[in-house]
Design an enzyme around this catalytic site. Structure first.
Site, PDB file in Angstrom:
ATOM      1  N   ASP A   1       8.902 -37.455  -2.347  1.00 54.36           N
ATOM      2  CA  ASP A   1       8.013 -37.991  -3.370  1.00 54.36           C
ATOM      3  C   ASP A   1       7.397 -36.823  -4.134  1.00 54.36           C
ATOM      4  O   ASP A   1       7.628 -35.657  -3.808  1.00 54.36           O
ATOM      5  CB  ASP A   1       6.955 -38.903  -2.761  1.00 54.36           C
TER       6      ASP A   1
ATOM      7  N   ASP B   1      10.919 -47.369   1.168  1.00 52.46           N
ATOM      8  CA  ASP B   1      10.374 -46.521   2.228  1.00 52.46           C
ATOM      9  C   ASP B   1       9.017 -47.079   2.603  1.00 52.46           C
ATOM     10  O   ASP B   1       8.349 -47.730   1.789  1.00 52.46           O
ATOM     11  CB  ASP B   1      10.215 -45.073   1.765  1.00 52.46           C
TER      12      ASP B   1
END
Length: 386
Positions: free
Chosen positions: A103, A277
């Site tokens: 991320d 996720d």
């Protein structure tokens, strides 16, 4: 054991996505890149600090995970992206030779930093570890992710917690679009890797559509949907998916960030999402909660203390199949590390079995029937008490 892991040979030189089957809006595909293939719909276990908590990398792979997630914010602060780069990159550092998605660090900057100052250029924040000040710009976020060597990288964005005013949501969405352009330029041409844009827009349909269209016009390799599962009801999240997914290109992967429960996953797949996720299965495992085909099972409950039966005798996972509920109850109540290890193992196994079931159902053209069957299993609940 395992769920039929793909053999990535010959390995593709470029990042790509192929749609293999579709049943309604549910999609079965493959994301391909030099380090391997991600079968979609896919659930990515979260390895925040270069580790999926309480799991060996080989265990995670054997359960059917094609990709794991690393956290840019945490790895930047400790041990440091430069150090990981000098040690051969994140894959070597974590002993995971398959795809890794990172991320941007933006969400943690917003949620964890003690002090942050937003500007057009980026975010100044204070480390939650030692109080040292750092500056994260879109360019710096991509630079860190490139130092880590991740296969899929996220743009820096501003995630707005809900509820929020429409003006605030629109301001953050427009800033995120400008940052996406800067991230794209910084990322440049990396054929075997990808940078995904992040659709923002809160719970405002027109802003979601505008964000998705603007990112689509940038012709990125993939598209994430952010700013959901941040306090709003599930139906609001699903409504936003219904307006966002149709705008996104059919031939690119779609990744819903930070989601979620098994029910969130199956409902989101039915609306066209490919990748997910969430820390939920690992965090729940560390707190005595198991996900099973019977629904959630709380191993802190005294009903299990004399139960010789396993969590699920039909599971592929030894943690669910080979240990009694009484033993799991004992480990949880005693705060033994093995309890967290076994329940995390079970939960990640269940999530991967759930994804494999959806992939098979889409290929067979019976996704909706499969969805009903799975939900009926959850609704029936756990096996009766002895």
């Amino acid at each position: 054991m395992g769920l039929g892991l793909p053999t990535p040979d010959p390995k593709p030189e470029k990042f790509g996505f192929k749609l293999l089957a579709q049943d309604g809006k549910a999609r079965r595909g493959e994301v391909s890149m030099p380090r391997g293939t991600i079968r979609t719909p896919a659930f990515m276990p979260v390895g925040t600090a270069a580790t999926v908590k309480f799991m060996y990398p080989g265990q995670v792979r054997d359960l059917g995970a094609d990709v794991i997630l690393g956290n840019t914010y945490h790895l930047m602060l400790r041990p440091g992206a430069e150090r990981i780069h000098s040690l051969g990159g994140l894959h070597k550092f974590a002993n995971w030779k398959y795809p890794i998605l990172t991320d941007s660090g933006g969400f943690q900057v917003m949620s964890l930093a003690k002090l942050r100052k937003m500007s057009e250029q980026g975010v100044e924040f204070k480390s939650h570890i030692d109080g040292v000040k750092h500056f994260m710009s879109p360019e710096r976020s991509i630079e860190i992710q490139c130092q880590l060597g991740s296969d899929i990288q996220m743009q820096l964005d501003e995630c707005t917690r809900l509820p929020a005013s429409e003006d605030e949501i629109e301001r953050a969405m427009q800033l995120s679009l400008r940052w996406a352009e800067r991230c794209k330029i910084e990322f440049g041409d990396r054929p075997g890797q990808a940078m995904f844009g992040i659709v923002q827009g809160g719970d405002i349909p027109r802003l979601r559509e505008e964000s998705a269209q603007s990112l689509k016009d940038m012709d990125l390799k993939g598209y994430s949907i952010g700013g959901l599962a941040v306090g709003e009801p599930q139906q609001v999240m699903l409504d936003m998916l219904e307006v966002t997914c149709p705008v996104l290109p059919e031939d690119k992967p779609r990744y819903l960030m930070g989601v979620g429960t098994p029910d969130d996953l199956i409902e989101s797949v039915s609306r066209g999402v490919d990748m997910f996720d969430c820390v939920m299965p690992t965090r729940a495992g560390r707190h005595g909660l198991a996900f099973t085909r019977y629904g959630k099972v709380n191993l802190k409950n005294a009903r299990h203390k004399d139960d010789h039966r396993p969590l699920d005798p039909l599971s592929h996972c030894p943690a669910a199949r080979d240990y009694s509920r009484a033993y799991l109850y004992h480990l949880v109540k005693s705060n033994e590390a093995l309890g967290s290890m076994l329940l995390t193992w079970n939960n990640l196994a269940y999530y991967q079995e759930l994804m494999q079931g959806m992939r098979d159902a889409i290929e067979a053209g019976r996704f909706e029937d499969h969805k009903v069957e799975v939900k009926e299993g959850w609704a029936r609940g756990d096996i009766p008490t002895l």
